[in-house]
Scaffold this motif. Sequence first.
Motif, PDB file in Angstrom:
ATOM      1  N   GLU A 112       1.037  -1.127  -0.130  1.00 31.45           N
ATOM      2  CA  GLU A 112       0.171  -0.223  -0.218  1.00 31.45           C
ATOM      3  C   GLU A 112       0.729   1.485   0.002  1.00 31.45           C
ATOM      4  O   GLU A 112       0.565   2.218  -0.994  1.00 31.45           O
ATOM      5  CB  GLU A 112      -1.044   0.535   1.406  1.00 31.45           C
ATOM      6  CG  GLU A 112      -2.058  -0.662   0.952  1.00 31.45           C
ATOM      7  CD  GLU A 112      -3.058  -0.517   2.470  1.00 31.45           C
ATOM      8  OE1 GLU A 112      -3.066  -0.014   3.358  1.00 31.45           O
ATOM      9  OE2 GLU A 112      -3.152  -1.752   2.852  1.00 31.45           O
ATOM     10  N   LEU A 113       2.020   0.940   1.142  1.00 37.11           N
ATOM     11  CA  LEU A 113       2.336   2.696   0.871  1.00 37.11           C
ATOM     12  C   LEU A 113       3.629   2.281  -0.516  1.00 37.11           C
ATOM     13  O   LEU A 113       3.846   3.352  -0.784  1.00 37.11           O
ATOM     14  CB  LEU A 113       3.555   2.619   2.317  1.00 37.11           C
ATOM     15  CG  LEU A 113       2.893   1.957   3.568  1.00 37.11           C
ATOM     16  CD1 LEU A 113       3.642   1.659   4.474  1.00 37.11           C
ATOM     17  CD2 LEU A 113       1.942   3.478   3.586  1.00 37.11           C
ATOM     18  N   GLN A 114       4.592   1.770  -1.068  1.00 39.78           N
ATOM     19  CA  GLN A 114       4.952   1.671  -2.258  1.00 39.78           C
ATOM     20  C   GLN A 114       3.959   2.476  -3.185  1.00 39.78           C
ATOM     21  O   GLN A 114       4.270   3.431  -3.850  1.00 39.78           O
ATOM     22  CB  GLN A 114       4.787   0.740  -2.507  1.00 39.78           C
ATOM     23  CG  GLN A 114       5.415  -0.426  -2.448  1.00 39.78           C
ATOM     24  CD  GLN A 114       6.159  -1.470  -3.130  1.00 39.78           C
ATOM     25  OE1 GLN A 114       4.403  -1.933  -3.898  1.00 39.78           O
ATOM     26  NE2 GLN A 114       7.530  -2.373  -3.368  1.00 39.78           N
ATOM     27  N   GLU A 115       3.560   3.416  -3.319  1.00 31.29           N
ATOM     28  CA  GLU A 115       2.009   4.453  -4.347  1.00 31.29           C
ATOM     29  C   GLU A 115       2.341   5.583  -3.984  1.00 31.29           C
ATOM     30  O   GLU A 115       2.417   6.222  -4.268  1.00 31.29           O
ATOM     31  CB  GLU A 115       1.236   3.733  -3.750  1.00 31.29           C
ATOM     32  CG  GLU A 115       0.507   2.603  -4.615  1.00 31.29           C
ATOM     33  CD  GLU A 115      -1.376   2.816  -4.961  1.00 31.29           C
ATOM     34  OE1 GLU A 115      -2.136   3.796  -4.306  1.00 31.29           O
ATOM     35  OE2 GLU A 115      -1.681   1.468  -5.023  1.00 31.29           O
ATOM     36  N   GLN A 116       3.082   5.846  -2.080  1.00 28.30           N
ATOM     37  CA  GLN A 116       3.034   7.118  -1.614  1.00 28.30           C
ATOM     38  C   GLN A 116       4.923   6.898  -2.270  1.00 28.30           C
ATOM     39  O   GLN A 116       5.130   8.115  -2.285  1.00 28.30           O
ATOM     40  CB  GLN A 116       2.654   7.465  -0.383  1.00 28.30           C
ATOM     41  CG  GLN A 116       1.475   6.870  -0.293  1.00 28.30           C
ATOM     42  CD  GLN A 116       1.332   7.398   1.059  1.00 28.30           C
ATOM     43  OE1 GLN A 116       0.816   6.492   1.619  1.00 28.30           O
ATOM     44  NE2 GLN A 116       0.683   8.630   1.280  1.00 28.30           N
ATOM     45  N   PHE A 117       5.266   5.803  -1.303  1.00 24.08           N
ATOM     46  CA  PHE A 117       6.501   5.970  -1.179  1.00 24.08           C
ATOM     47  C   PHE A 117       7.764   5.716  -2.850  1.00 24.08           C
ATOM     48  O   PHE A 117       9.051   5.880  -2.271  1.00 24.08           O
ATOM     49  CB  PHE A 117       7.323   5.600   0.412  1.00 24.08           C
ATOM     50  CG  PHE A 117       6.356   6.165   0.843  1.00 24.08           C
ATOM     51  CD1 PHE A 117       6.981   7.725   1.344  1.00 24.08           C
ATOM     52  CD2 PHE A 117       5.250   5.966   2.086  1.00 24.08           C
ATOM     53  CE1 PHE A 117       5.830   8.677   2.418  1.00 24.08           C
ATOM     54  CE2 PHE A 117       4.840   6.611   2.823  1.00 24.08           C
ATOM     55  CZ  PHE A 117       4.770   7.778   3.200  1.00 24.08           C
ATOM     56  N   GLY A 118       7.202   5.101  -3.059  1.00 25.06           N
ATOM     57  CA  GLY A 118       8.318   4.679  -4.367  1.00 25.06           C
ATOM     58  C   GLY A 118       8.541   2.649  -3.692  1.00 25.06           C
ATOM     59  O   GLY A 118       7.994   2.207  -3.267  1.00 25.06           O
ATOM     60  N   GLU A 119       9.268   2.282  -4.268  1.00 24.98           N
ATOM     61  CA  GLU A 119       9.802   0.802  -4.245  1.00 24.98           C
ATOM     62  C   GLU A 119      10.246   0.089  -2.753  1.00 24.98           C
ATOM     63  O   GLU A 119      10.785   1.376  -2.451  1.00 24.98           O
ATOM     64  CB  GLU A 119      11.578   0.717  -5.280  1.00 24.98           C
ATOM     65  CG  GLU A 119      10.699   0.096  -6.778  1.00 24.98           C
ATOM     66  CD  GLU A 119       9.712  -1.250  -6.712  1.00 24.98           C
ATOM     67  OE1 GLU A 119       9.201  -1.774  -6.280  1.00 24.98           O
ATOM     68  OE2 GLU A 119       8.650  -0.429  -7.505  1.00 24.98           O
ATOM     69  N   CYS A 120       9.849  -0.586  -2.648  1.00 22.22           N
ATOM     70  CA  CYS A 120       9.849  -0.907  -1.121  1.00 22.22           C
ATOM     71  C   CYS A 120      10.817  -2.369  -1.353  1.00 22.22           C
ATOM     72  O   CYS A 120      10.646  -2.972  -2.215  1.00 22.22           O
ATOM     73  CB  CYS A 120       8.671  -1.450  -0.793  1.00 22.22           C
ATOM     74  SG  CYS A 120       8.635  -1.747   1.405  1.00 22.22           S
TER      75      CYS A 120
END
Length: 149
Positions: A112-120
């Motif tokens: 979910e957070l990848q959309e906001q912060f980039g690749e994880c």
Amino acid sequence: MSHFSTVKTKLTSLECLVQALQDLKLNPQVHETPQSLKGYYGGYLGQSAEIIVSARTIKARADIGFKWNISSGVYEVIHDSYETVPKLGKDFFSNKLMLAYGQRMVRAKAAELQEQFGECAIAEETNGSVQTLRLTFAGHQEVKQFVRR
């Protein structure tokens, strides 16, 4: 005497619970409406659940069920400890399942957070009985170049 017990949990995500059970090689069956659980004596003892681990999967005589509790918003585990403890261990639900579920929850949140912060990137580290998942996000950087004239 063999009987089903119901245990309250903190399991809230259907997807993560099913994936955790699959990770533990328990092949859960997912149903839209609760289905009857098979008991020790082969009959149905009035218990039902939406997610069922067949007794055959763990070479036991009673199914394991996960039933959604609407009022508390969590899944309850329905199992026969006389059957599950010898096959899975006494700390299976409180330790092994919760660890697998927690890992799935972290991965779902990271997606979910990848959309906001980039690749994880997820790094796993185990130190004794403590397992750590470290999330590292590659933040988006905007670079602007200006030409001097």
